[in-house]
Design an enzyme around this catalytic site. Structure first.
Site, PDB file in Angstrom:
ATOM      1  N   ASN A 430      47.033  43.456  41.263  1.00  0.00           N
ATOM      2  CA  ASN A 430      46.962  44.334  42.434  1.00  0.00           C
ATOM      3  C   ASN A 430      47.304  43.718  43.789  1.00  0.00           C
ATOM      4  O   ASN A 430      47.634  44.444  44.716  1.00  0.00           O
ATOM      5  CB  ASN A 430      45.549  44.913  42.543  1.00  0.00           C
ATOM      6  CG  ASN A 430      45.174  45.743  41.344  1.00  0.00           C
ATOM      7  OD1 ASN A 430      45.864  46.700  41.010  1.00  0.00           O
ATOM      8  ND2 ASN A 430      44.100  45.369  40.686  1.00  0.00           N
ATOM      9  N   TYR A 431      47.173  42.407  43.927  1.00  0.00           N
ATOM     10  CA  TYR A 431      47.229  41.839  45.275  1.00  0.00           C
ATOM     11  C   TYR A 431      48.383  40.885  45.558  1.00  0.00           C
ATOM     12  O   TYR A 431      48.837  40.786  46.693  1.00  0.00           O
ATOM     13  CB  TYR A 431      45.920  41.118  45.579  1.00  0.00           C
ATOM     14  CG  TYR A 431      44.792  42.073  45.864  1.00  0.00           C
ATOM     15  CD1 TYR A 431      44.731  42.750  47.082  1.00  0.00           C
ATOM     16  CD2 TYR A 431      43.802  42.308  44.928  1.00  0.00           C
ATOM     17  CE1 TYR A 431      43.702  43.637  47.346  1.00  0.00           C
ATOM     18  CE2 TYR A 431      42.768  43.196  45.182  1.00  0.00           C
ATOM     19  CZ  TYR A 431      42.724  43.855  46.397  1.00  0.00           C
ATOM     20  OH  TYR A 431      41.714  44.732  46.657  1.00  0.00           O
ATOM     21  N   ILE A 432      48.782  40.118  44.545  1.00  0.00           N
ATOM     22  CA  ILE A 432      49.828  39.130  44.807  1.00  0.00           C
ATOM     23  C   ILE A 432      51.196  39.782  44.622  1.00  0.00           C
ATOM     24  O   ILE A 432      51.483  40.321  43.552  1.00  0.00           O
ATOM     25  CB  ILE A 432      49.681  37.915  43.867  1.00  0.00           C
ATOM     26  CG1 ILE A 432      48.341  37.229  44.113  1.00  0.00           C
ATOM     27  CG2 ILE A 432      50.838  36.948  44.049  1.00  0.00           C
ATOM     28  CD1 ILE A 432      47.950  36.228  43.040  1.00  0.00           C
TER      29      ILE A 432
END
Length: 475
Positions: A430-432
């Site tokens: 989800n974030y990188i």
DNA sequence: ACCCTGACTTAGCATCGACCAG
DNA sequence: CTGGTCGATGCTAAGTCAGGGT
């Protein structure tokens, strides 16, 4: 009584499932695939795309996470009449698969991405059948999420200037807003919307209460609260003096249970962020922070260095970088049931190796003293153990190698123990920004399947495409 | 301004299944 | 071939945030 029976019933069902024969499992798998083929896809703009969840959620006991007030409530069965389908005007309505029943409403809403929805009885919320993470609709929105975070990289200087200039504001609202921005920027906390009494008591930045922070002079703040999914966030941070003073100010005169940022709510914070950068909201900081951290960590390995490393060592470096991100975002997992057993196994390996070294050292001493070597005895299977070499140099080399082995096991053990509560998958998914990882793979000659599973590669097809066009990708 | 709700993203746990050592 | 391990996948709860109503 009911609960106990229910528990036994579920346990029994679980055991039954475990005992299925190979053929039964095979058959079940085929049937599942057939159902997926029939119901698991929808056509959007002429493309056939997979939907993630094409079945309604089965009835059962709601558990929830953490100390949830509604734990134990019965989650009701959903009937077709409760399901709304969102179809194209010209699409044929799929026949209802449940005999004697029919679909509820049929709508033609072009503004939303769901293909079906129903309402759930525990929290009275809508549930949706959405396209899967691997679909191009989701891919597009995933890409735009990371593009927004990249834009933040360009604006962040200006934004920091903005809140830094307001940190000493006399006005409580302005001061709280600036301080909250500092917290979200530096600690990657969630914004923290208000929650109802019928939900687990968890908080984010704006909903932090007096009891969630301890101030340690001269300027350390100890955060200790339950965040999303009731995950504990416990972190002591050394902060700039002005931040410390502001927390003292928000702390002062308040009772347990009162919000620190009592003059500020998430909507106001987001509204202000919008004025600084179009499309900016609090959660973008987490994406930005995670991707930026990953990029910085990965840059610590030069091509010259990595050329001397094996692919496995490079992957280890990559994984250690992603741990940094997981720690930043406080992504946790529960300790595996077999963790302590695994630790013990490593301990045994160490002990066995130590015993062997001792035996070899004795052997070496005898060799050097000109004595005849001792018999080695038998292993646990009763087989004769192979005799040691009579060449002292060979024996010494073997001892050195074993000592090196112990050091490696110790490192492995420590790493495993340190990471037993860290989950790297959430930030990876989800974030990188996947383009950061992919560009790194190309640069350091690591096959992408070593860092992304098949589903991840499909999910990130857009990113693979982007990086092929620009393999010097920079977040 | 505030509250409520709809839509979508983010989250960890359970289970599955591929692979490996014995 | 078998049993154990661990990464991959499935599931659905729990967040964020915008927009509409009051």
């Amino acid at each position: 009584m009911f609960l106990l029976l229910f528990y036994d019933y579920v346990k029994e069902k679980q055991e039954e499932r475990k005992k299925r024969s190979k053929e039964e499992k095979e058959k079940e798998k085929e049937e599942k695939a057939e159902i997926k083929e029939k119901y698991g896809y929808a056509i959007i703009d002429g493309h056939r795309e997979a939907v993630g969840n094409f079945t309604v959620e089965p009835p059962g006991l709601f558990l929830g996470r953490g100390d949830h007030p509604k734990a134990g409530m019965v989650k009701a069965r959903i009937y077709p009449e409760q399901v709304t389908l969102n179809l194209g005007e010209k699409a044929t309505v799929p026949p209802c698969p449940v005999e004697g029943h029919n679909w509820g409403e049929i709508v033609h809403n072009h503004e939303v991405t769901w293909v079906a929805s129903w309402r759930e009885n525990i929290n009275n919320q809508n549930k949706y059948v959405l396209f899967s993470a691997q679909s191009s609709v989701r891919g597009k929105s995933d890409r735009s999420k990371f593009e927004t975070a990249r834009r933040l990289k360009k604006f962040v200087k200006k934004i920091r200037k903005d809140y830094e200039s307001s940190l000493k504001e006399k006005d409580d609202f302005l001061c709280q807003r600036a301080t909250a921005m500092w917290v979200i920027d530096h600690l990657a906390l969630r914004v923290g919307n208000d929650k109802g009494k019928d939900q687990a008591d968890t908080v984010g930045c704006c909903s932090l209460r007096k009891e969630h922070v301890k101030l340690h002079k001269p300027r350390s703040i100890e955060f200790d609260f339950l965040g999303k999914d009731s995950m504990r966030y416990h972190n002591t941070v050394e902060v700039p003096e002005v931040i410390f003073k502001n927390f003292q100010r928000f702390h002062k005169g308040k009772k347990k249970g009162e919000q620190l940022f009592d003059k500020l709510n998430p909507a106001q914070l987001n509204a202000h962020l919008q004025t600084l950068m179009k499309g900016l909201t609090a959660k973008v900081f987490r994406t930005y922070n995670a991707s930026q951290t990953m990029q910085q960590e990965l840059l610590k390995l030069s091509v010259e260095e990595s050329k001397k490393m094996s692919v496995e060592e490079r992957i280890l470096f990559f994984n250690r970088s992603s741990v940094q991100v997981a720690v930043l975002c406080n992504h946790q997992r529960s300790v595996s049931k077999t963790h302590s057993v695994q630790m013990e196994k490593l301990d045994k390996q160490i002990e066995d190796t130590k015993t062997l070294i001792k035996e070899m050292k004795d052997h070496l001493a005898r060799l050097k003293a000109g004595k005849t070597p001792k018999e080695r005895g038998k292993d646990e299977n009763g087989e004769d153990l192979k005799a040691f070499s009579t060449n002292p140099d060979t024996v010494q080399k073997r001892i050195d190698a074993l000592e090196d082995k112990i050091r490696k096991i110790l490192i492995k053990k420590e790493e495993k123990d340190n990471l037993k509560e860290v989950s790297t998958s959430t930030s990876k998914v989800n974030y990188i920004d996947p383009r950061v990882s992919l560009a790194w793979c190309i640069k350091h000659d690591v096959p992408i399947q070593k860092i992304f599973s098949k589903t991840m590669r499909t999910k990130f097809a857009w990113a693979i495409h982007d990086v092929q066009a620009n393999n010097n990708y920079e977040f």
